[in-house]
Design an enzyme around this catalytic site. Structure first.
Site, PDB file in Angstrom:
ATOM      1  N   GLU A   1       0.831  -1.210   0.000  1.00 44.87           N
ATOM      2  CA  GLU A   1       0.000   0.000   0.000  1.00 44.87           C
ATOM      3  C   GLU A   1       0.864   1.258   0.000  1.00 44.87           C
ATOM      4  OE1 GLU A   1      -3.266   0.337   2.929  1.00 44.87           O
ATOM      5  OE2 GLU A   1      -3.475  -1.832   2.579  1.00 44.87           O
ATOM      6  N   TYR A   2       1.948   1.185   0.780  1.00 42.41           N
ATOM      7  CA  TYR A   2       2.878   2.309   0.803  1.00 42.41           C
ATOM      8  C   TYR A   2       3.400   2.565  -0.609  1.00 42.41           C
ATOM      9  CZ  TYR A   2       6.788   5.303   2.117  1.00 42.41           C
ATOM     10  OH  TYR A   2       7.651   6.361   2.225  1.00 42.41           O
ATOM     11  N   ASP A   3       3.787   1.483  -1.268  1.00 43.67           N
ATOM     12  CA  ASP A   3       4.329   1.601  -2.630  1.00 43.67           C
ATOM     13  C   ASP A   3       3.321   2.225  -3.590  1.00 43.67           C
ATOM     14  OD1 ASP A   3       6.609   0.494  -1.669  1.00 43.67           O
ATOM     15  OD2 ASP A   3       6.209  -1.530  -2.442  1.00 43.67           O
TER      16      ASP A   3
ATOM     17  N   LYS B   1      26.681   2.956  23.102  1.00 39.37           N
ATOM     18  CA  LYS B   1      27.702   3.508  22.215  1.00 39.37           C
ATOM     19  C   LYS B   1      27.607   2.739  20.902  1.00 39.37           C
ATOM     20  CE  LYS B   1      32.376   5.254  22.102  1.00 39.37           C
ATOM     21  NZ  LYS B   1      32.673   4.932  20.703  1.00 39.37           N
TER      22      LYS B   1
HETATM   23  S1  IVH Z   1      28.443  11.535  22.681  1.00 38.55           S
HETATM   24  C1  IVH Z   1      30.509  15.214  23.757  1.00 38.55           C
HETATM   25  N1  IVH Z   1      26.965   9.386  22.537  1.00 38.55           N
HETATM   26  O1  IVH Z   1      31.580   7.724  19.984  1.00 38.55           O
HETATM   27  C2  IVH Z   1      30.328  13.776  23.519  1.00 38.55           C
HETATM   28  N2  IVH Z   1      28.924   9.464  21.199  1.00 38.55           N
HETATM   29  O2  IVH Z   1      32.411  10.218  21.048  1.00 38.55           O
HETATM   30  C3  IVH Z   1      30.149  13.480  22.087  1.00 38.55           C
HETATM   31  N3  IVH Z   1      29.258   7.472  19.788  1.00 38.55           N
HETATM   32  O3  IVH Z   1      32.729   9.117  17.231  1.00 38.55           O
HETATM   33  C4  IVH Z   1      29.811  12.101  21.750  1.00 38.55           C
HETATM   34  N4  IVH Z   1      27.439   6.416  20.435  1.00 38.55           N
HETATM   35  O4  IVH Z   1      30.277   8.766  17.030  1.00 38.55           O
HETATM   36  C5  IVH Z   1      28.082   9.987  22.094  1.00 38.55           C
HETATM   37  N5  IVH Z   1      25.538   7.554  22.514  1.00 38.55           N
HETATM   38  C6  IVH Z   1      26.639   8.165  22.069  1.00 38.55           C
HETATM   39  C7  IVH Z   1      27.481   7.587  21.110  1.00 38.55           C
HETATM   40  C8  IVH Z   1      28.638   8.264  20.701  1.00 38.55           C
HETATM   41  C9  IVH Z   1      28.504   6.367  19.644  1.00 38.55           C
HETATM   42  C10 IVH Z   1      30.533   7.713  19.077  1.00 38.55           C
HETATM   43  C11 IVH Z   1      30.624   8.993  18.362  1.00 38.55           C
HETATM   44  C12 IVH Z   1      32.069   9.395  18.426  1.00 38.55           C
HETATM   45  C13 IVH Z   1      32.637   8.479  19.448  1.00 38.55           C
HETATM   46  C14 IVH Z   1      33.279   9.275  20.563  1.00 38.55           C
END
Ligand code: IVH
Length: 665
Positions: free
Chosen positions: A40-42, A121
């Site tokens: 449907e989206y398509d 992270k």
């Molecule tokens: S905060 C001031 N939050 O980790 C702090 N970074 O920062 C700035 N990264 O290359 C970064 N998940 O791409 C932050 N939840 C997260 C993150 C994150 C991954 C990466 C970011 C950066 C590296 C160091």
């Protein structure tokens, strides 16, 4: 739509279609809660495309049809970041995290526990998205932190990034910061496509995401299923900054920007460490890779009070997991002989720490894999060891290939017994043709399997003891175990009379067994009663439910081998027996559960795993659907694993399967 023909009404319909499509795309890509079927989206999308083709003057940059741009760029332009994109300090241990919390408390001169926002992270690439008056205007990579590359055309292809913010009153300028990444299932599919097309595979989702984002042709990026999670902010103009980091992420969510659900607000170091443990248990089940967690002081005022040291904030720390990948050198490639005679090429590596363990060997699976990955002796390679999985060589590093790197040659004879190695056509695995009697490697492996817990369960007969028994010629077939006497056993190294007696006792106890255990111990498939089995013809076997021609053939060839028949007779003569009705009495606790097996399990062969599941009442099916109860995945699991992850079907490794078989819960 009415039979309206005027420009006005087209414009209204176009507007309506855009809003409707955006709503569905947001539900699908950001909220992960689809609202309409894809078809449907398509249909709606095609209607919008057609109207826009007829009325090009009505096309706007934020139309969902405009995610994929035109011609490839000659190169990426440089973008200066208004507010630098910083890095973050790492911590690895509980001590590191407690020290971070102490520094923060002291810095804030606060006596009570500090409030933190915890998030994941993500293992991708940092991106800055600039929204001007609510419309995505520019996207740039982090680069060196002060300037990055303009990847706007590629970023526009990512559906979890809105082209227009969902608000009536957008800020004048908003720089959203976050991570572009690739989900594991999308990565598996991409590599499958690369393989099918004879192209080079990506080593991991991070490299795949980076490679896809750095395409000058955004039409390629559009085919790569990239995702985005927001985690920070740069420049903000024309709106009030929320008081806390958690409120910032909530605001993003309202604006239609994807943020990750796996986040929490906690207090003090204990709160941080609890979040770490929580995520640790769920990490493998996440749809994407993470390389740690990030903890940020939640209150923006407190963040500002703490400030920065050099290029990292004092208010945040990354709690990293031990790296699952490392780079090292291939010193040699040779082969290992398994219990079924399977010849596995193994890379001997310069010792390297991966996931907290020193690795010196890594499997290369089979000859085709070595060729496909083009791994040579002398290469620098990426080695991966995720969870408890055996270490494997992922890829070589082309820039570091020495001129004299040597190609691996598959031996033609078994390094253990000298028998010819045979690789049947259409099969990936080459095997030593020596069999049990000739090949000590197969003999040892087979004997270890025979005594193992799920087979005859003979305690005290460990790997080293079996080595000695085989090397001294005391044991050749499993039947020989039952001929061992106390004197012969006590004469072996590290064998006191007491432990020798224990082995004899365990052997005696093991004679009373069940048919499934016995058949499993022999290394072939579970099947009715043994006498019937030994007399069965192929036709009779095929009449039994679930036995296909392949399985029937393998059972037949096993039983037609006089050596195998003799072994069974000898074991029975030694007193090994079972109650023929024991099969029916087995627990059927997996009744109604459907399993799909994929990849190579570390110990169980596929038909063994299938037999065990079926013996417990479960079914084994060939394809994954929503109705699948579990997917059992081993090494080299491919699209079925990806599908399971996509559908949220629980994935088990061999150990978890064995536990499930053992514990009727
Ligand atoms: S905060 C001031 N939050 O980790 C702090 N970074 O920062 C700035 N990264 O290359 C970064 N998940 O791409 C932050 N939840 C997260 C993150 C994150 C991954 C990466 C970011 C950066 C590296 C160091």
């Amino acid at each position: 739509m009415n039979a309206a023909t005027g420009h006005e009404s087209y414009s209204a319909r176009i507007q309506w279609l855009r809003e409707d499509l955006n709503r569905h795309a947001h539900a699908y890509y950001v909220l992960d809660q689809p609202t309409i079927p894809d078809a449907e989206y398509d249909t709606l999308f095609t209607e919008l495309q057609q109207l826009e083709t007829k009325h090009p003057d009505l096309i706007t940059a934020d139309s969902p049809t405009q995610r994929v741009g035109g011609a490839p760029l000659p190169e990426f332009a440089q973008v200066q970041h208004d507010v630098p994109m910083l890095s973050i300090n790492n911590g690895f241990s509980e001590d590191d995290i407690r020290a971070f919390d102490r520094r923060v408390s002291e810095g804030l001169e606060q006596s009570g526990e500090v409030e933190y926002a915890c998030e994941l992270k993500f293992d991708g690439l940092a991106i800055n998205l600039r929204y001007v008056d609510g419309v995505l205007e520019q996207a740039a990579t982090r680069g060196d932190g002060s300037a990055g590359e303009d990847v706007t055309a590629n970023i526009r292809t990512i559906h979890s990034i809105p082209l227009r913010l969902r608000t009536e009153h957008p800020p004048k300028i908003l720089d959203v910061r976050g991570e572009v990444l690739m989900f594991k299932a999308d990565f598996a599919r991409l590599n499958q496509r690369q393989r099918d097309a004879g192209l080079k595979e990506f080593a991991n989702p991070r490299n795949a995401a980076a490679g896809s984002l750095r395409q000058l042709d955004s039409r390629i990026t559009a085919q790569r299923s990239l995702r985005f999670f927001a985690y920070g902010i740069g420049h903000l103009d024309g709106a009030a900054l929320p008081d806390t980091h958690s409120a910032l992420l909530d605001w993003y969510s309202e604006l239609g920007i994807a943020v990750c659900d796996e986040r929490a607000v906690v207090r003090g170091a204990d709160g941080l460490l609890k979040f770490f443990t929580d995520i640790g248990t769920r990490r493998a089940a996440l749809a994407y890779d993470i390389d740690g967690l990030v903890y940020k002081v939640n209150r923006v005022q407190q963040q500002q009070a703490l400030g920065f040291v050099s290029r990292a904030p004092r208010f945040a720390v990354a709690h990293k997991f031990p790296a699952e990948e490392a780079t090292t050198t291939v010193l040699d490639i040779n082969v290992q002989v398994g219990r079924t005679g399977a010849i596995t090429p193994v890379a001997r590596l310069a010792p390297v720490s991966v996931g907290g363990v020193t690795v010196t060997n890594a499997t290369l699976h089979n000859e085709d894999e070595v060729r496909r990955k083009d791994i040579r002796i002398g290469d620098s390679v990426i080695v991966r060891r995720a969870g408890d999985v055996i270490p494997e060589v992922v890829a070589f590093v082309p820039e570091r290939r020495p001129a004299d790197a040597k190609e691996f040659l598959m031996p033609t004879t078994c390094p253990v017994c000298g028998s010819v190695i045979i690789r049947p056509e259409d099969e990936a695995v080459a095997r030593c043709s020596g069999g049990w009697l000739k090949c000590a490697a197969q003999r040892k492996g087979g004997l270890q399997h025979f005594v193992s817990r799920r087979a005859m369960d003979i305690e005290g007969l460990g790997e080293q003891l079996i080595e000695q028994l085989v090397d001294r010629g005391l044991v050749t077939t499993p039947a020989d175990f039952y001929k061992l006497g106390l004197v012969a056993l006590s004469e072996l190294e590290r064998m006191a009379e007491k432990s020798a007696q224990n082995v004899i006792d365990a052997l005696t106890v093991s004679k009373s067994t069940t048919l499934p255990r016995f058949i499993y111990a022999l290394g072939t498939r579970h099947f009715g009663t043994l006498d019937a089995l030994m007399a069965a013809s192929e036709e009779e076997m095929l009449a039994v439910e679930d036995v296909g021609p392949v399985v029937a053939q393998s059972i037949l060839s096993f039983l037609h081998d006089p050596l195998n028949r003799e072994l069974i007779e000898q074991l029975r003569a030694a007193g090994v027996h079972w109650d023929e009705s024991a099969v029916e009495r087995q627990s059927q606790h997996l009744n109604g559960k459907t399993f799909v097996l994929t990849g190579t399990l570390p110990n169980l062969k596929r038909d063994e795993a299938q037999a065990m599941i079926e013996a417990a009442g479960g079914k084994v099916s060939g394809s994954v659907s929503k109705k699948t109860s579990y997917v059992v995945a081993g090494e080299e699991a491919g699209s079925k694993l990806a599908k399971a992850e996509e559908l949220g079907v629980p994935v088990l490794d061999e150990e978890a399967l064995l536990q499930l078989l053992e514990n009727p819960t």
